[in-house]
Design an enzyme around this catalytic site. Sequence first.
Site, PDB file in Angstrom:
ATOM      1  N   HIS A   1       0.858  -1.181   0.000  1.00 25.30           N
ATOM      2  CA  HIS A   1       0.000   0.000   0.000  1.00 25.30           C
ATOM      3  C   HIS A   1       0.886   1.220   0.000  1.00 25.30           C
ATOM      4  CE1 HIS A   1      -2.666  -3.222   1.273  1.00 25.30           C
ATOM      5  NE2 HIS A   1      -3.529  -2.558   0.538  1.00 25.30           N
TER       6      HIS A   1
ATOM      7  N   LYS B   1      -8.741   0.211 -11.249  1.00 28.82           N
ATOM      8  CA  LYS B   1      -7.460  -0.499 -11.198  1.00 28.82           C
ATOM      9  C   LYS B   1      -6.876  -0.719 -12.580  1.00 28.82           C
ATOM     10  CE  LYS B   1      -9.791  -4.973 -11.093  1.00 28.82           C
ATOM     11  NZ  LYS B   1      -9.809  -6.328 -10.559  1.00 28.82           N
TER      12      LYS B   1
ATOM     13  N   HIS C   1      -3.245   0.454  -3.855  1.00 26.97           N
ATOM     14  CA  HIS C   1      -3.042  -0.951  -3.506  1.00 26.97           C
ATOM     15  C   HIS C   1      -2.350  -1.532  -4.725  1.00 26.97           C
ATOM     16  CE1 HIS C   1      -6.732  -1.052  -0.756  1.00 26.97           C
ATOM     17  NE2 HIS C   1      -6.921   0.043  -1.447  1.00 26.97           N
TER      18      HIS C   1
END
Length: 645
Positions: free
Chosen positions: A384, A463, A509
């Site tokens: 992270h 993402k 992430h």
Amino acid sequence: MQIEVAGNQIELAEGALCADALKEGLSKKQFKKVVVAKCGEDMLDLTAAVPTACTTLEPVFADSEEGLVVIRHSTAHLMAEAVKKLFPTAKVTIGPSIKDGFYYDFDYERPFTPEDLEAIEKEMLSSVGANKDFACQTMTADEARTYFADMNEDYKGELIDDLGEDEYSIYTHGDFSDLCRGPHVARTGMLKAFKLLSVAGAYWRGDEKNKMLQRIYGTAWQDPKALKKHLFRLDEAKKRDHRKLGTQLDLFSTHEDIGGGMIMWHPKGGLVRAILEDWERKEHLKRGYDIVQGPLILKQELWEKSGHYENYKENMYFTEIDDQGYGIKPMNCLAHMLIYKRKTQSYRDLPQRYFELGVVHRHEKSGVLHGLMRVRSFTQDDAHLICRPDQLQDEIIGVFHFVKDLMDLFSFEFRAEISTRPEKSVGTDADWELATSALENALDSIDEEYTINEGDGAFYGPKIDIILEDSLGRSWQCATIQCDFTLPERFDLVYVGEDGARHRPVMLHRVILGSIERFVGVLIEHFAGALPVWLAPVQARLMNVTDSQIEFSEKAKQFMLSKGIRVEADIRNEKLGYKVREAQVEKIPYMLVIGDKEVEAGCVNIRSRDGEDPGMVTLEEAAQLILDAAQEPFKLGGMSYSFSG
RNA sequence: GCCAAGAUAGCUCAGUUGGCAGAGCAACUGAUUCGUAAUCAGUAGGUCGUGAGUUCAAUUCUCAUUCUUGGCUCCA
């Protein structure tokens, strides 16, 4: 009319067929290989009239990509004909061509058996022998609806209602008719090479709320030779299957007493993991990450706070201790949030990059489990990155370079996809917009191509997925980079800025290998079990010719061990050929043979698993050769590593 | 989760129309001391995935269950 066919100008009568035109413009031999015709982007049946507006007509050959699509699609029709003949009450639905083959979905009162497939295949062959014409006719929507209703083909009616066209084309060969856009081969006799492969359930229109149909898969090719080649490839791919090699090479196993989707790593598999993980830690430290670690189970309230309880509950395992609910982590982010919050962070402290080889548990549906590729308990090489908004793009680029270095290291082909906001998600539209464009801008700025995957993001953010292809042509998602504005908000993460005020950081992430389990599975298939020297659990095996060299073999083994080489000694009373064969089957990179000559000279005789034979060298030279080979990949990529160092 | 198929020795697999469970390799013992993909002989190894039911008798038939496999849906 005047028309160009494959570069030749020819004169055609009005209303001439595509077949006539192509026959005229091509040699006899070439014409035999033609499946359909092409005018601009339009594919035309050979039996269709040449459109009056058409000036150039191109042939589509059987062995071309487009030709194969037609052959496979036509073979699907051929199969449907056979099924309807053998099982008249079966209802037809859809039957497209797919990669390497085709399928057709049927609704039938009982499951099809392997014996049924054989019978269907036989029936197909007889239809090919009869060389039936494929005929195309056009109907209005109403006519088509009545036509299929008369045949009790209600799925076709549903398709007509959904498509909402005014006109439909219907293809007929023999007694079989199907609603179909076409085009098709002209006669069943042109379908020369096919094989039915398997039968499986499939939901009508891919929706699990709908009825389960029966899908028959098959493969089809331009000629028997190509079919044979494909079947051979399938067979070769099977040999690379990581589950088979995992057993053969004694790397890992599962056990029903442990539970589905859980892996036990045997000594050799465990070592491969350890090497990968050790390398990753070093590589992360080098790139400015910190190594952290959170617990396996965390209080339920924390999962409620993060939104996991609301959005990810059905994938989580829960337990209760002293009347307190706990959730087993399916992701590693929560502890990392709290690690960030342990103290006041300054803008000078950012970015913070927390890396954890974190074991996560996810309750995957039982039917999706697959060897190492899809499991319920796995280790993520998770990190992270918490940074200021102005650092976000550079951080994304940094991660992407990391991923690229890794792909180069193993020579993997990959592609990038950006996934946007899904239905079930948290956060404001503005944040999603911001996060998505950050990902896009990062990839744009380094000229990396990507495709957009609408609505496929994680519940907390969009993402970038990195997808690589394995030896079976299956795609596997390994690396992923996910942008998250929500968790920093929910956990009230702040940093003190230059202005002395509190600001909200953003978070990424990301994983590089993804799941260690899956990645090892992909590696096994990629290398067909012959892992590169730096990753091979056993790098070299010493083998003596007779008992008289046992003492020197032991000495040689100790020497290799002292050099940091993973070595074994096979001093069993077996013939050399037997030992060599065994080492070869185990895909050990180097065999070091010791006979009387070697003992006398203080040498070993090297044989490598891929047939190279450097011959007799001193122990020192042998060690150096192996150590150099273990360094090879790192000289190519942007990485450096040594297991002992 | 859904549809389907399967589970027999450490591995790969055969077998039983319901009547004492089989092979090859591996393991172990002995012989052999051998130069680059399998030396010979012998020994041992199984609640036939698990639990119920039917039967004089179940590894075989029925039901349930666990796991695996091929797909569908879903994902690292």
